[in-house]
Scaffold this active site. Structure first.
Site, short mmCIF file in Angstrom:
data_model
loop_
_atom_site.label_atom_id
_atom_site.label_comp_id
_atom_site.label_asym_id
_atom_site.label_seq_id
_atom_site.Cartn_x
_atom_site.Cartn_y
_atom_site.Cartn_z
N SER A 184 0.39 -22.89 5.02
CA SER A 184 0.93 -22.33 6.50
C SER A 184 1.69 -21.11 5.78
O SER A 184 0.78 -20.25 5.46
CB SER A 184 1.93 -23.16 7.13
OG SER A 184 2.33 -22.70 8.18
N THR A 185 2.68 -20.86 6.28
CA THR A 185 3.31 -19.51 5.95
C THR A 185 3.16 -18.90 4.28
O THR A 185 3.44 -19.80 3.58
CB THR A 185 4.89 -19.70 6.29
OG1 THR A 185 5.04 -20.33 7.50
CG2 THR A 185 5.81 -18.24 6.07
N HIS A 211 -2.65 -22.98 8.98
CA HIS A 211 -2.12 -22.87 10.40
C HIS A 211 -2.26 -21.16 10.63
O HIS A 211 -1.70 -20.57 10.30
CB HIS A 211 -0.78 -23.03 10.11
CG HIS A 211 -0.32 -24.58 9.96
ND1 HIS A 211 0.98 -25.01 9.54
CD2 HIS A 211 -1.15 -25.85 9.82
CE1 HIS A 211 0.93 -26.31 9.48
NE2 HIS A 211 -0.53 -26.76 9.63
N MET A 305 6.28 -23.78 6.05
CA MET A 305 7.45 -24.53 6.84
C MET A 305 6.81 -25.74 7.44
O MET A 305 5.71 -25.98 7.93
CB MET A 305 8.12 -23.86 7.69
CG MET A 305 7.01 -22.97 8.91
SD MET A 305 8.19 -21.90 9.93
CE MET A 305 6.82 -21.41 11.12
N ASP A 308 3.79 -30.68 7.77
CA ASP A 308 2.17 -31.15 8.12
C ASP A 308 1.71 -31.33 6.75
O ASP A 308 1.77 -30.63 5.72
CB ASP A 308 1.54 -30.11 8.81
CG ASP A 308 0.26 -30.42 9.11
OD1 ASP A 308 -0.06 -31.52 9.44
OD2 ASP A 308 -0.67 -29.33 9.34
#
Length: 366
Positions: A184-185, A211, A305, A308
Site C-alpha cells: 500500500s503506502t 491499494h 498502513m 490488509d
C-alpha cells in the site's frame, strides 16, 4: 502538534484543506501558493509533512518535490487528479521520494470535501509518521550542501534493471506455484525494488494487490513493465497465469485467482464492502488458497498502513505456505507487514533489498 505545510495555487483548495486539518485540533498549518514559496517555508516553518499540488505557476510540484528531497527531506503527500496523466506524474513523484498521494475530487471540491476529509486526514497522519530512507538521494544532498551543484529537477530514468533478455511466451505454461504481493503506502518504489531484481526466466507467476484507484494501476503496470525484465500487465479480464509474468490488480476492484478448464487464471472482481482497501490483499490470498496447495504459494507483505493481508497470510503460514514480511527498518509504513509479524505469520522478516533473493530461494527449494 503536527506541522503541516499545504502547497496549492488554488485559494479555495488551501481554504478547504486548511479547514479540514484545523478542525482536527492537533495540526499547526502553514500555506504556500507555489513551489518557490514552499521552499521558503521548508526552512522557516520546518514542516513535519507536506501536501503538494502538481500543477502550479513559477515552480511545479515535481520540481518542488525534487528540491525538498535534496534540501530538507520530509514526508510529502502529492495532490493528484484521477486522470491517467495525473497517475503518470504521481508515479514520477514516488520515484523522487513522495510517500503517498490523495486525489482531487472530480466534482465540486466543496461538495466532496466532507467525504474526502477523513481519508485525507488518515493519509497525512500516516505520512507524518513515515520513515524516509536515510540513503534517499544522499550523494546529491551532499553535493548540494557542499556547493558543488545547483540541481535541476530530476528526470526519472527509463531503465531495465536486469540484463537478462525478456522471455515472451505466446502460450501460458502451467503455473506450478504463485507469488502473492500485497502493498500500500510507499508501494510503487518497493515493487520496483523487488521486481527489478527478479530474472527474466523467473519460473512462477506473480500477482500484486497494490491499494490504488482504478486510473492508476494501468500506468503503474506499464511503468513496472519498462523497469524490470518480467512482463508486467494490469489484470482486468481473466488471464491465464504464466511464469515470468506479473499481474497488477485493477484499482477500485479486487484481484482474485480462479480456475478454468485449462488452468488457473487471474481476474478482477467487484470489490466487497467487508474489505476496506482495494485491491484487497486478504481476498487475493484467500482466493489463491482455494486453488493452490499452501506449499505452492509465497505471500509477501510490504509497506503500507493498516492490516490488509495479515490475516490471510498468517493463515497461509499456519497451513504450510511461505510468507515474507518487509522489515521495519526499510518499510515506509510498517503497518501491514508489522501486523503479519505480530500475528506470528511471517516465516521471514527481511529488509526491502533482500526480499527478491528470499523469494528466489523459496522458489528454488520448492
Amino acid at each position: 502538534m503536527i506541522r503541516l505545510l499545504i502547497v496549492d495555487d488554488s485559494p479555495l483548495m488551501r481554504r478547504l484543506l486548511g479547514g479540514v486539518f484545523t478542525a482536527e485540533g492537533d495540526f499547526e498549518i502553514a500555506f504556500a501558493r507555489n513551489g518557490v514559496e514552499a521552499l521558503e517555508q521548508l526552512h522557516v516553518f520546518k514542516p513535519d509533512v507536506i501536501t503538494l499540488d502538481v500543477n502550479m505557476p513559477e515552480m511545479d510540484g515535481l520540481a518542488c518535490l525534487d528540491r525538498i528531497m535534496l534540501e530538507r527531506p520530509c514526508p510529502v503527500v502529492m495532490v493528484s487528479s484521477l486522470t491517467e496523466a495525473g497517475a503518470s506524474v504521481t508515479l514520477q513523484a514516488f520515484e523522487l521520494g513522495a510517500i503517498d498521494f490523495i486525489t482531487k475530487p472530480e466534482r465540486a471540491i466543496s461538495l466532496e470535501m466532507g467525504t474526502l476529509g477523513p481519508k485525507l486526514v488518515d493519509t497525512v497522519r500516516n505520512a507524518a509518521q513515515a520513515r524516509l530512507p536515510s540513503s534517499l538521494r544522499l550523494a546529491e544532498r551532499v553535493r548540494l550542501r557542499s556547493g558543488l551543484t545547483n540541481p535541476t529537477p530530476a528526470m526519472v530514468p527509463s531503465r531495465r534493471a536486469s540484463a537478462l533478455p525478456r522471455v515472451r511466451r505466446t502460450k501460458a505454461a502451467p503455473a506450478h506455484g504463485l507469488v502473492l504481493i500485497g502493498v500500500s503506502t510507499g508501494g510503487p518504489p518497493a515493487l520496483d525494488a523487488v521486481l527489478s531484481r527478479l530474472p527474466a526466466d523467473f519460473p512462477w507467476p506473480i500477482v500484486v494487490a497494490q491499494h490504488m484507484p482504478g486510473s492508476f494501476t494501468g500506468p503503474l503496470a506499464r511503468r513496472l513493465d519498462k523497469l524490470c525484465a518480467l512482463t508486467v500487465t494490469e489484470a482486468i479480464l481473466p488471464m491465464p497465469l504464466a511464469p515470468a509474468h506479473v499481474y497488477v490488480g485493477k484499482g477500485d476492484a479486487d484481484v482474485i485467482i480462479g480456475i478454468r478448464p485449462d488452468g488457473p487464471v487471474v481476474m478482477a472482481a467487484p470489490s466487497l464492502p467487508e474489505h476496506r482497501w482495494h485491491p484487497s490483499v486478504d481476498r487475493l490470498v484467500e482466493s489463491a488458497m482455494q486453488h493452490f496447495a499452501p506449499d505452492r504459494l509465497i505471500g509477501v507483505l510490504m509497506t503500507g498502513m493498516g492490516s490488509d493481508g495479515a490475516e490471510a497470510m498468517a493463515r497461509l503460514h499456519e497451513q504450510g505456505g511461505c510468507t515474507i514480511a518487509e522489515a521495519e527498518e526499510s518499510a515506509v509504513v510498517w503497518g501491514m507487514p508489522g501486523e503479519l509479524v505480530r500475528r506470528g505469520g511471517a516465516q521471514v522478516i527481511a529488509p526491502l533489498e533482500q526480499i527478491a533473493d528470499r523469494i528466489l530461494g523459496m522458489v528454488e527449494r520448492s
